[in-house]
Enzyme design. Structure first.
Site, PDB file in Angstrom:
ATOM      1  N   SER A 180       0.864  -1.167   0.000  1.00  0.00           N
ATOM      2  CA  SER A 180       0.000   0.000   0.000  1.00  0.00           C
ATOM      3  C   SER A 180       0.910   1.229   0.000  1.00  0.00           C
ATOM      4  O   SER A 180       1.749   1.384  -0.874  1.00  0.00           O
ATOM      5  CB  SER A 180      -0.916  -0.081   1.213  1.00  0.00           C
ATOM      6  OG  SER A 180      -1.775   1.004   1.271  1.00  0.00           O
ATOM      7  N   HIS A 218      -2.706  -0.888  -3.373  1.00  0.00           N
ATOM      8  CA  HIS A 218      -3.864  -0.013  -3.148  1.00  0.00           C
ATOM      9  C   HIS A 218      -3.621   1.259  -3.931  1.00  0.00           C
ATOM     10  O   HIS A 218      -2.532   1.813  -3.921  1.00  0.00           O
ATOM     11  CB  HIS A 218      -3.990   0.340  -1.668  1.00  0.00           C
ATOM     12  CG  HIS A 218      -4.309  -0.846  -0.826  1.00  0.00           C
ATOM     13  ND1 HIS A 218      -4.126  -0.862   0.529  1.00  0.00           N
ATOM     14  CD2 HIS A 218      -4.797  -2.068  -1.152  1.00  0.00           C
ATOM     15  CE1 HIS A 218      -4.500  -2.041   1.006  1.00  0.00           C
ATOM     16  NE2 HIS A 218      -4.899  -2.787   0.010  1.00  0.00           N
ATOM     17  N   ASP A 269      -4.548  -4.855   5.350  1.00  0.00           N
ATOM     18  CA  ASP A 269      -4.865  -5.746   4.249  1.00  0.00           C
ATOM     19  C   ASP A 269      -3.647  -6.636   3.983  1.00  0.00           C
ATOM     20  O   ASP A 269      -2.512  -6.209   4.136  1.00  0.00           O
ATOM     21  CB  ASP A 269      -5.199  -4.904   3.005  1.00  0.00           C
ATOM     22  CG  ASP A 269      -5.791  -5.748   1.889  1.00  0.00           C
ATOM     23  OD1 ASP A 269      -6.297  -6.853   2.169  1.00  0.00           O
ATOM     24  OD2 ASP A 269      -5.749  -5.288   0.725  1.00  0.00           O
TER      25      ASP A 269
END
Ligand SMILES: C[S@@+](CC[C@H](N)C(=O)[O-])C[C@H]1O[C@@H](n2cnc3c(N)ncnc32)[C@H](O)[C@@H]1O
Lengths: 276, 190
Positions: free
Chosen positions: B13, B40, B133
């Protein structure tokens, strides 16, 4: 290597798919398996079921439970002016051509809860075409169709919808299209005055009319290549020559048998035009 | 290692672009494993990442299209707003269902799907990021016997994601980027 427990699970899903078809008539045999497995596991997780056998029992004895399952397995996620550049392109590249027809027919296939439909209707309204357009809004799922007909959406989505509306070339005050009420907004029902809603299953039903534009976005990704081909052929049969087809951002005609008879109008936004 | 891996799946991310560029920059153009990268991204942001990766790497970088077939020598980037799933026939399936961990694409979704298809032949790597995540997906890969690697948190631009992954799977290998890189290179067979 793939685990044998996963192989077994997947074999059992194949049996389940057959049984669902026999008992309820819904045919999922052409659906992309990776997504089907994931959705079934997700649904089982929500219902606290450990095995497919535990799922089978309520699934085949309780049709409400099945409705619920259907909701979960067919992904209904949608939003207004999803991919604003797609709607901008419709506005700039497709609607001006459609405006040369005295009467316009559009098919919104897999319209889900109606956000896409209302986005389209707003576009047509702003381009002065709405009152001579008839839209057929269809979906496999009766429940989402009912919601689409009502045009009531969560108010919390409005900031994102408003932003997307302007990014899609919106020209008005977005709030002029809806009234707010306790956490929901209701869109002006005149927008869908000329819309007919009805259930249509792309996997099993056939062509039912001829259209100048077909939108089918983010439905084909849930289908296998074979079923995608069936559906694209169905669209081909349902488009007038020089008609338009708009797909989802990551869906394409390129690999399909009908592609030779289509020109990309907007490659990035997956808008195609039938040649003849 | 006893099993020959078939696929590398990487999640990152915040800080993940830089870390993955560094990680993948020396892999040869004919690298023998397909590499799938889930980062992301900002919503509705288009292709620039693909161009960047294609420019900087020897691997061919592509943004995944529905039904693309996995091939070696490719870096597959998850497209914005879609989850990436894998099919048994080594193709991709895209999915636009609910966000997971506030994200779509979600790293967990791809990690789990890869483990379902490839079992112990998956290499899962979690890089820098300000999210949790990837941790449950990494644990899922671990549970199926796959190889699980986490970027050394002290080296990561944001340590949240590596720390969450380590917590979820204490048995993971914690490595610096240079070590992960050497490991990936050691898997290459000509
Ligand atoms: C992810 S939604 C897409 C909604 C909208 N078109 C969009 O892009 O935002 C997919 C829709 O396809 C519908 N669908 C799934 N299988 C179908 C089928 N066999 N025939 C018709 N619609 C189907 C689902 O019920 C769901 O409403």
């Amino acid at each position: 290597m793939k685990l044998s427990s996963d192989v077994l699970f997947e074999q059992d899903v194949e049996v389940l798919i057959k049984e669902i078809k026999e008992q309820y008539g819904y045919d999922f045999s052409g659906y992309a398996r990776a997504s089907v497995y994931r959705r079934i596991k997700r649904f089982m997780g929500q219902k606290n079921l450990q095995t497919l056998d535990e799922l089978r029992e309520p699934l085949f004895s309780d049709s409400f439970f099945f409705e619920n399952f259907l909701q979960e397995v067919t992904v209904n996620v949608t939003e207004m002016f999803r991919d604003p550049s797609f709607f901008l392109s419709l506005r700039q590249n497709v609607l001006p051509i459609l405006s040369t027809y005295p009467y316009i027919k559009i098919w919104d296939a897999g319209c889900s809860t109606g956000e896409e439909l209302f986005s389209l209707a707003i576009l047509l309204h702003e381009e002065g075409l709405l009152n001579r357009t008839k839209i057929y809004a269809t979906d496999i799922n009766q429940k989402v169709l009912k919601q689409a007909r009502e045009g009531i959406f969560p108010a919390k989505n409005i900031p994102a919808s408003t932003k997307a509306y302007y990014a899609a070339g919106g020209k008005r005050e977005f709030s002029s299209y809806y009234t707010s009420n306790y956490g929901s907004v209701k869109f002006n029902s005149e927008l869908v005055q000329n819309v007919v809603f009805y259930p249509h299953n792309l996997a099993t039903d056939s062509s039912f009319n001829e259209f100048h534009l077909i939108l089918c976005r983010n439905v084909l990704i849930y289908f296998s290549r074979n079923l995608q081909e069936r559906v694209l052929t169905l669209f081909d049969e349902s488009l007038v020559s020089l008609g338009y087809l708009g797909l989802g951002k990551k869906e394409t005609l390129v690999m399909s048998g009908i592609s030779a008879n289509y020109n990309p109008v907007d490659k990035v936004n997956r808008i195609y035009r039938k040649l003849n | 290692m006893h099993v020959q891996p078939k696929i590398v799946v990487i999640g990152g991310s915040w800080g993940g672009v830089k870390a993955s560029l560094q990680l993948l920059e020396d892999l040869p153009a004919n690298y023998s494993l397909p590499v799938v990268l889930v980062l992301h991204r900002l919503r509705n942001q288009e292709g620039q990442l693909q161009e960047l990766f294609d420019l900087k790497l020897r691997l061919k970088a592509v943004e995944i299209e529905d039904k693309d077939i996995l091939q070696s020598g490719y870096l597959y980037l998850a497209p914005p707003n879609y989850h990436v799933l894998l099919e048994n026939d080594q193709s991709f399936a895209l999915d636009d269902s609910e966000l997971e961990n506030y994200s779509r694409p979600a790293i967990d979704v791809t990690f789990k799907s890869a483990a379902d298809v490839y079992g112990d032949q998956v290499i899962g790597i979690v890089l820098s990021g300000a999210s949790e995540d990837g941790s449950s997906g990494l644990n899922y890969i671990f549970g199926k016997g796959g190889t699980v690697i986490v970027q050394e948190p002290r080296e990561a631009e944001i340590e949240t994601m590596p720390l969450a992954a380590i917590k979820a799977t204490p048995g993971c290998r914690v490595m610096r980027l240079t070590e992960i890189k050497a490991f990936l290179q050691s898997l290459h067979v000509n």
